[in-house]
Design an enzyme around this catalytic site. Structure first.
Site, short mmCIF file in Angstrom:
data_model
loop_
_atom_site.label_atom_id
_atom_site.label_comp_id
_atom_site.label_asym_id
_atom_site.label_seq_id
_atom_site.Cartn_x
_atom_site.Cartn_y
_atom_site.Cartn_z
N TRP A 100 -1.71 -5.46 -6.39
CA TRP A 100 -1.37 -4.40 -5.45
C TRP A 100 -0.79 -4.93 -4.15
O TRP A 100 0.17 -4.37 -3.61
CB TRP A 100 -2.60 -3.50 -5.21
CG TRP A 100 -2.95 -2.76 -6.46
CD1 TRP A 100 -3.97 -3.04 -7.32
CD2 TRP A 100 -2.22 -1.66 -7.04
NE1 TRP A 100 -3.93 -2.18 -8.40
CE2 TRP A 100 -2.87 -1.33 -8.25
CE3 TRP A 100 -1.09 -0.94 -6.66
CZ2 TRP A 100 -2.43 -0.29 -9.09
CZ3 TRP A 100 -0.65 0.09 -7.48
CH2 TRP A 100 -1.31 0.40 -8.67
N ASP A 169 -5.59 -1.69 2.62
CA ASP A 169 -5.65 -0.82 1.44
C ASP A 169 -7.05 -0.96 0.86
O ASP A 169 -7.41 -2.02 0.33
CB ASP A 169 -4.57 -1.24 0.43
CG ASP A 169 -4.65 -0.43 -0.87
OD1 ASP A 169 -5.57 0.40 -1.02
OD2 ASP A 169 -3.77 -0.64 -1.73
N LYS A 193 -11.04 6.54 -7.12
CA LYS A 193 -12.08 5.58 -7.52
C LYS A 193 -13.44 6.02 -6.93
O LYS A 193 -14.35 6.37 -7.66
CB LYS A 193 -11.73 4.17 -7.06
CG LYS A 193 -10.60 3.54 -7.87
CD LYS A 193 -9.30 3.70 -7.16
CE LYS A 193 -8.17 2.80 -7.59
NZ LYS A 193 -7.90 2.61 -9.00
N1 PMP Z 1 -3.99 0.21 -4.26
C1 PMP Z 1 -4.97 -0.17 -5.09
C2 PMP Z 1 -5.87 -1.30 -4.70
C3 PMP Z 1 -5.13 0.50 -6.31
O1 PMP Z 1 -6.09 0.09 -7.16
C4 PMP Z 1 -4.27 1.57 -6.63
C5 PMP Z 1 -4.40 2.36 -7.91
N2 PMP Z 1 -5.07 1.80 -8.93
C6 PMP Z 1 -3.27 1.91 -5.73
C7 PMP Z 1 -3.16 1.22 -4.56
C8 PMP Z 1 -2.30 3.03 -6.02
O2 PMP Z 1 -2.91 4.26 -5.95
P1 PMP Z 1 -2.07 5.57 -6.31
O3 PMP Z 1 -1.61 5.39 -7.72
O4 PMP Z 1 -3.02 6.70 -6.14
O5 PMP Z 1 -0.94 5.63 -5.34
#
Ligand code: PMP
Length: 357
Positions: A100, A169, A193
């Protein structure tokens, strides 16, 4: 029959939270309609928004110097939103420690000058201390992902990077332990989550850093305008909003963040102990930065992976397969995973090893 759900997100939601929504699916109080049928300008929805924001402020201990925003676009929307509001065209450091944060660096490079102050790709098994990071003097912010959901790497504590505001994040570990907001410029997270269903982004951001956004910032992610309009510049996802309220109530009912932090540590410990005690399962991550939320592990013989997943499902264990980019297994054990769910997985793993090892 509901199983123990180890999916990484969308993820397990406490049954009592689902039941609360079920109770009011046809009518919210005496409003004459379901909550998700009410106008976002209605008193009911605006009051719900205010209660949610107050609960988040209380959990984080922040006042009006921070905006609390509920925005479209999940967490990934904020990979652009945070940069366009806080640091357009400026130097921004990104700590690349997994899948990420690697995307953060890519996305941020469209709007800001990116310096990878640390980069552990492709292994991502360790977190070099912040004292060793390359943070240039003109850095406007340092961005990092507190818990890398796919690799299973989590910062044991907030990195210390001098006076540069942090952009964090916290998608996969938000409210899983206390967060001291000192030095935090912005914290954002998706909901799916620890906070409910997918589709919304929670953003907690220092108001004084949002005064000079890029003129290109999309209306829906203009932090100062969204703050002024109670995050209703466009129609708020009201299902997510109400479920978020239930999840915050549930979080408080567990005893708050310190208590959840202890429970989460104990759950993770029991799973890692099972893995470490076995010659059949392995986890590659440095002990100091193993995630308490996402526990990836491999079987000694990957040809048994499908059998493991199938038998786990039959035993009452759902969503255990690892992300397709890394393979193996992953147990996501967020706040709402009861200790009994982890016990069930550990017992299954021991039995599977006994019969297949
Ligand atoms: N950051 C992290 C650490 C994640 O685990 C995720 C989704 N698994 C996201 C960002 C992206 O989230 P979204 O798909 O809701 O934009």
């Amino acid at each position: 029959m509901r199983k123990y759900n180890f999916y990484p997100g969308p993820a397990t939601i406490p049954q009592e939270v689902l039941e609360r929504f079920r109770e009011e699916i046809l009518e919210y109080g005496d409003a004459g309609a379901s909550f998700i049928e009410l106008s976002h300008h209605s008193r009911e929805v605006l009051d719900c928004h205010d209660r949610v924001v107050a609960a988040i402020r209380a959990l984080l201990g922040v006042g009006d110097d921070y905006y609390v925003l509920l925005l479209p676009g999940g967490a990934m929307g904020q990979y652009s939103g945070a940069l366009l509001n806080l640091a357009p065209d400026a130097t921004v450091c990104v700590a690349v420690t997994g899948h990420w944060s690697n995307i953060v660096a890519d996305e941020a490079a469209k709007y800001s000058k990116i310096v990878k102050c640390v980069d552990t790709m492709p292994d991502c098994t360790t977190l070099p201390p912040a004292s060793s990071w390359n943070v240039p003097d003109d850095a406007r912010a340092v961005a990092y992902v507190d818990n890398e959901t796919i690799q299973g790497v989590e910062f044991p504590e907030k990195p210390v990077v001098g006076n540069v505001p942090l952009i964090i994040d916290q998608s996969s570990n938000v409210f899983s332990r206390p967060l001291d907001m000192t030095g935090v410029g912005a914290m954002f997270a998706c909901l799916q989550k620890n906070l409910g269903p997918s589709g919304m982004g929670l953003v907690v951001v220092r108001a004084d850093l949002c005064t000079a956004p890029s003129p290109q910032v999309p209306r829906v992610w203009h932090y100062a305008n969204q703050a002024e309009r109670k995050s209703m510049v466009n129609t708020v996802p009201s299902f997510q909003l109400r479920m978020l309220e239930f999840m915050l109530d549930w979080t408080n009912a567990q005893g708050g963040l310190a208590k959840l932090g202890e429970t989460n540590r104990a759950k993770a410990q029991s799973l890692y102990s099972c893995i470490d005690a076995s010659g059949f399962y392995s986890n590659r991550i440095d002990a100091a930065c193993r995630s308490r939320m996402n526990v990836p592990f491999n079987l000694a013989d990957a040809s048994l992976d499908d059998k493991f997943v199938t038998e786990a499902f039959a035993t009452g264990i759902l969503g255990i397969r690892g992300h397709f980019t890394v393979g193996g297994m992953r147990a996501s054990i967020y706040n709402a995973m009861p200790a009994a769910g982890v016990d069930c997985l550990v017992e299954f793993m021991r039995e599977f090893e006994r019969t297949n090892g």
